[in-house]
Write a protein that holds these residues in place. Sequence first.
Motif, PDB file in Angstrom:
ATOM      1  N   UNK A   1      10.746  -0.172  15.281  1.00  0.00           N
ATOM      2  CA  UNK A   1       9.726   0.133  16.268  1.00  0.00           C
ATOM      3  C   UNK A   1       8.586  -0.860  16.312  1.00  0.00           C
ATOM      4  N   UNK A   2       8.320  -1.539  15.198  1.00  0.00           N
ATOM      5  CA  UNK A   2       7.231  -2.523  15.199  1.00  0.00           C
ATOM      6  C   UNK A   2       7.757  -3.956  15.243  1.00  0.00           C
TER       7      UNK A   2
ATOM      8  N   UNK B   1      10.719   0.178  -2.274  1.00  0.00           N
ATOM      9  CA  UNK B   1       9.446  -0.488  -1.983  1.00  0.00           C
ATOM     10  C   UNK B   1       8.634   0.392  -1.029  1.00  0.00           C
ATOM     11  N   UNK B   2       8.052   1.410  -1.545  1.00  0.00           N
ATOM     12  CA  UNK B   2       7.294   2.348  -0.728  1.00  0.00           C
ATOM     13  C   UNK B   2       5.798   2.158  -0.852  1.00  0.00           C
TER      14      UNK B   2
ATOM     15  N   UNK C   1       1.334  -5.656   2.564  1.00  0.00           N
ATOM     16  CA  UNK C   1       1.011  -5.389   1.164  1.00  0.00           C
ATOM     17  C   UNK C   1       2.061  -4.447   0.594  1.00  0.00           C
ATOM     18  N   UNK C   2       3.226  -4.996   0.350  1.00  0.00           N
ATOM     19  CA  UNK C   2       4.348  -4.242  -0.197  1.00  0.00           C
ATOM     20  C   UNK C   2       5.143  -5.136  -1.132  1.00  0.00           C
TER      21      UNK C   2
ATOM     22  N   UNK D   1       2.897  -0.477   8.674  1.00  0.00           N
ATOM     23  CA  UNK D   1       2.010  -0.531   7.517  1.00  0.00           C
ATOM     24  C   UNK D   1       1.438   0.838   7.128  1.00  0.00           C
ATOM     25  N   UNK D   2       1.779   1.889   7.857  1.00  0.00           N
ATOM     26  CA  UNK D   2       1.315   3.211   7.444  1.00  0.00           C
ATOM     27  C   UNK D   2       2.102   3.738   6.252  1.00  0.00           C
ATOM     28  N   UNK D   3       3.372   3.356   6.158  1.00  0.00           N
ATOM     29  CA  UNK D   3       4.214   3.813   5.044  1.00  0.00           C
ATOM     30  C   UNK D   3       4.902   2.668   4.309  1.00  0.00           C
ATOM     31  N   UNK D   4       5.037   1.518   4.954  1.00  0.00           N
ATOM     32  CA  UNK D   4       5.786   0.378   4.417  1.00  0.00           C
ATOM     33  C   UNK D   4       7.243   0.720   4.137  1.00  0.00           C
TER      34      UNK D   4
END
Length: 428
Positions: free
Chosen positions: A230-231, A426-427, A382-383, A222-225
């Motif tokens: 890794x998550x 979708x950034x 939120x993307x 969620x830092x960059x979407x």
Amino acid sequence: MKKSTRVAAVSVMTAAALLGLAGCAKGGASGDAASGTITLWTHNAGNEAELAAIQKIVDDFNASQEGHTVSLQAFPQESYNESVTAAAASKKLPCILDIDGPNVPSWAWAGYLAPIDELTDRLADFLPSTVGTYEDKTYSYGFYDVALTMVTRKSTLDDNGIRVPTPDKPWTKDEFDHALETLKATGSYAYPADFATSSTGEWYPYAYSPFLQSAGGDLIDRTTYESADGVLNGPEALEWANWFQGLVSNGYIAAKSGTDQTADFINGKTAIMYAGSWAAEKVRDAFGDDALFLPSVDLGQGPKIGGGSWQWGMSSGCSDPEGALAYLEFAAQDEYVASVSEATGTIPATDAAAELVPGYEPGGVNDVFRQFSKANAVVRPVTPGYPFISSAFAEATQQLLDGADPQKTLDQAVKDIDANQKQNAYQG
């Protein structure tokens, strides 16, 4: 609740439909042009109680002033998204419409929603999960939310020496697993727990990704979407996947549960039901004070539950944005938040509204759900790419329930999500 709340609370437009929206020309004109009337669309046709509550707001607004007139048009929930998609393609969206919360970023990215930042101060009083944002702008708000909970009976836990968890001290993973093992050993239940695995679609990310997040993973970074790598396939996610799959392989839950988990719980087929606040009324009617509604399991990062339900916003092509904003501000009054919440049996979005709804006042029988929502709710990513993320996660989770290799399954989900994010920029 007065309607099929699990569907209403967690429904989401299909990825294909939303990508179709994104492919249309942005900023379509409103179908209200030159009509002199502000049209409001809702998915509540067939849900008499909620529709009546919304109609009352519309009627009160129209009577409160002479400059604007709102006209309500209701659609069946099953066809609502298709109606919105068609209207967007033909640039005939209404001025005001309701939106399933996880879809707000997609609709905003596609250019179909206008920010409603003018209401930011008022919406500061709302539960965070009931306010839709994208790229630091506010696009929507909802009157209510729902909360997931572990439902059981005090007598069941007491008879089996199982600790009653509290919001401050929920069950740990080991405690929960031991409780399920203990309950299974009694031979009294078809399965110790019911996680509604027969449900489909958005239920999977809404209900099951909070366990992933409690373990320390997530659906996407969620830092960059930009990537899920890794998550969604790292050590924490793998631990979640092995645990979740183990619920089936250990015989704790069914890979495909019955179609009515509340009835199965009340009839004694299961001992613990992972369900929503919508089940409270029937469970209390059956068991009275013996009914318990407990926090979700803490898999390492605290208990988490899904947040975000239907919300209201304004289309970017609205011919009367002043009037639409005036209505949205009017409708955000606590008395209307309370009336819609009471009609639907849901969690009121504001503290002041909660005091107006029997059971949701501080210390009321339903206040626990509001506290779960405040403390533990996590909104879905939120993307604009969320609809695809949702479908990819749902597919992966179903494969886990069916016994697929956890690491390979998660790696494939990450590969699919990352490719879609990159392809569609979708950034957000």
